[in-house]
Design a protein around this motif. Structure first.
Motif, PDB file in Angstrom:
ATOM      1  N   GLY A 113       1.814  63.841  58.402  1.00 43.17           N
ATOM      2  CA  GLY A 113       0.801  62.805  58.237  1.00 43.17           C
ATOM      3  C   GLY A 113       0.330  62.660  56.801  1.00 43.17           C
ATOM      4  O   GLY A 113      -0.714  62.055  56.545  1.00 43.17           O
ATOM      5  N   LYS A 114       1.119  63.174  55.850  1.00 41.54           N
ATOM      6  CA  LYS A 114       0.692  63.159  54.449  1.00 41.54           C
ATOM      7  C   LYS A 114       1.642  62.336  53.578  1.00 41.54           C
ATOM      8  O   LYS A 114       2.848  62.309  53.805  1.00 41.54           O
ATOM      9  CB  LYS A 114       0.589  64.587  53.914  1.00 41.54           C
ATOM     10  CG  LYS A 114      -0.489  65.408  54.627  1.00 41.54           C
ATOM     11  CD  LYS A 114      -0.639  66.798  54.032  1.00 41.54           C
ATOM     12  CE  LYS A 114      -1.770  67.568  54.718  1.00 41.54           C
ATOM     13  NZ  LYS A 114      -1.970  68.914  54.125  1.00 41.54           N
ATOM     14  N   PHE A 115       1.033  61.683  52.586  1.00 45.79           N
ATOM     15  CA  PHE A 115       1.766  60.870  51.620  1.00 45.79           C
ATOM     16  C   PHE A 115       1.849  61.643  50.308  1.00 45.79           C
ATOM     17  O   PHE A 115       0.823  62.010  49.728  1.00 45.79           O
ATOM     18  CB  PHE A 115       1.043  59.536  51.402  1.00 45.79           C
ATOM     19  CG  PHE A 115       1.667  58.654  50.351  1.00 45.79           C
ATOM     20  CD1 PHE A 115       2.658  57.746  50.691  1.00 45.79           C
ATOM     21  CD2 PHE A 115       1.258  58.730  49.026  1.00 45.79           C
ATOM     22  CE1 PHE A 115       3.232  56.927  49.726  1.00 45.79           C
ATOM     23  CE2 PHE A 115       1.825  57.920  48.055  1.00 45.79           C
ATOM     24  CZ  PHE A 115       2.818  57.020  48.408  1.00 45.79           C
ATOM     25  N   THR A 116       3.075  61.898  49.841  1.00 42.08           N
ATOM     26  CA  THR A 116       3.277  62.625  48.589  1.00 42.08           C
ATOM     27  C   THR A 116       3.681  61.652  47.492  1.00 42.08           C
ATOM     28  O   THR A 116       4.659  60.913  47.632  1.00 42.08           O
ATOM     29  CB  THR A 116       4.362  63.705  48.742  1.00 42.08           C
ATOM     30  OG1 THR A 116       3.972  64.619  49.777  1.00 42.08           O
ATOM     31  CG2 THR A 116       4.543  64.481  47.445  1.00 42.08           C
ATOM     32  N   CYS A 117       2.935  61.659  46.402  1.00 42.46           N
ATOM     33  CA  CYS A 117       3.184  60.747  45.287  1.00 42.46           C
ATOM     34  C   CYS A 117       4.497  61.104  44.593  1.00 42.46           C
ATOM     35  O   CYS A 117       4.715  62.252  44.210  1.00 42.46           O
ATOM     36  CB  CYS A 117       2.015  60.823  44.306  1.00 42.46           C
ATOM     37  SG  CYS A 117       2.203  59.784  42.849  1.00 42.46           S
ATOM     38  N   LYS A 118       5.363  60.117  44.419  1.00 41.46           N
ATOM     39  CA  LYS A 118       6.654  60.322  43.765  1.00 41.46           C
ATOM     40  C   LYS A 118       6.617  59.985  42.276  1.00 41.46           C
ATOM     41  O   LYS A 118       7.425  60.484  41.502  1.00 41.46           O
ATOM     42  CB  LYS A 118       7.721  59.459  44.449  1.00 41.46           C
ATOM     43  CG  LYS A 118       7.914  59.742  45.932  1.00 41.46           C
ATOM     44  CD  LYS A 118       8.533  61.090  46.175  1.00 41.46           C
ATOM     45  CE  LYS A 118       8.842  61.295  47.655  1.00 41.46           C
ATOM     46  NZ  LYS A 118       9.470  62.598  47.923  1.00 41.46           N
ATOM     47  N   ASP A 119       5.695  59.103  41.889  1.00 51.28           N
ATOM     48  CA  ASP A 119       5.594  58.669  40.493  1.00 51.28           C
ATOM     49  C   ASP A 119       4.127  58.539  40.096  1.00 51.28           C
ATOM     50  O   ASP A 119       3.296  58.112  40.901  1.00 51.28           O
ATOM     51  CB  ASP A 119       6.272  57.304  40.290  1.00 51.28           C
ATOM     52  CG  ASP A 119       7.749  57.327  40.631  1.00 51.28           C
ATOM     53  OD1 ASP A 119       8.488  58.059  39.966  1.00 51.28           O
ATOM     54  OD2 ASP A 119       8.141  56.619  41.573  1.00 51.28           O
ATOM     55  N   ASP A 120       3.820  58.881  38.857  1.00 48.94           N
ATOM     56  CA  ASP A 120       2.467  58.661  38.345  1.00 48.94           C
ATOM     57  C   ASP A 120       2.131  57.177  38.437  1.00 48.94           C
ATOM     58  O   ASP A 120       2.990  56.316  38.232  1.00 48.94           O
ATOM     59  CB  ASP A 120       2.370  59.088  36.877  1.00 48.94           C
ATOM     60  CG  ASP A 120       2.563  60.582  36.680  1.00 48.94           C
ATOM     61  OD1 ASP A 120       2.700  61.296  37.691  1.00 48.94           O
ATOM     62  OD2 ASP A 120       2.576  61.024  35.517  1.00 48.94           O
TER      63      ASP A 120
END
Length: 209
Positions: A113-120
């Motif tokens: 259920g989590k969103f992980t940032c791939k780019d700044d």
């Protein structure tokens, strides 16, 4: 036969052409070639222009393809929803939106259920929750465990279901993690749909810059 002679001008209006008749006598004819030279000049200019346009179009097409590839490579967009109701949720529990019909960039994990940032970059998040009749539901957007925005469905005195929505813009760095979590004890029950199975509790996030 002799050589052609012309008087200098923009299109060489007249040329003198030596001729020889049947008895070998030398004659001279003055020919007006203004229109012919003008048309020839314009034709050459047109062909040169078309060649330049063709080269320019090839360059633009190559640049356009490159820009398109860059946009696709950097695009981050996720849209999720609940496929079933959630009960007995405790304070701090992650609300797992377990269906992700859109997950461009693969940032969202339907298991955690989590969103992980791939780019700044700058990211926009919005979510909606549907509560039961006469039931409150409070949730919040968390980034790395820090509360960013809260969503309160104050529905303890109505006999119908009610939705609440909230949004936030947040500067994220690669590796940062965002999720929607339960806040307090007024978040024990959340509905996934109201009519015809259409998703009502949803979570969306995407990169805007």
């Amino acid at each position: 036969m002799g050589q052609l002679h012309s008087a200098p001008s923009s299109y060489d209006k007249m040329i003198s052409m030596p001729l020889v008749d049947n008895i070998g006598a030398t004659l001279k004819a003055d020919l007006d070639v203004t229109k012919m030279n003008k048309y020839l000049h314009e034709y050459i200019q047109q062909e040169v222009s078309l060649a330049k346009i063709g080269d320019k179009m090839k360059q633009l097409n190559q640049k356009g393809t490159l820009v398109s590839l860059q946009i696709k490579k950097s695009m981050r967009f996720s849209h999720m929803y609940l496929s079933s109701k959630k009960e007995n949720l405790i304070d701090g529990a992650v609300i797992i939106f377990d269906r992700a019909p859109l997950n461009v960039g693969g940032g969202y994990d339907t298991a955690s259920g989590k969103f992980t940032c791939k780019d700044d970059g700058l990211y926009f998040f919005t979510w909606t929750t549907l509560s039961n009749p006469k039931t409150d539901f409070t949730s919040a957007l968390f980034v790395n465990g820090n509360g960013i925005a809260e969503n309160i469905v104050d529905n303890d005195e109505t006999s119908d279901a009610m939705t609440g929505s909230s949004s936030a813009i947040f500067q994220m760095r690669k590796g940062d993690v965002a999720w929607i979590g339960v806040v307090g004890t007024e978040g024990m029950y959340i509905r996934h749909t109201w009519t015809k199975g259409i998703p009502a509790s949803v979570f969306t996030g995407f990169k805007i810059d």
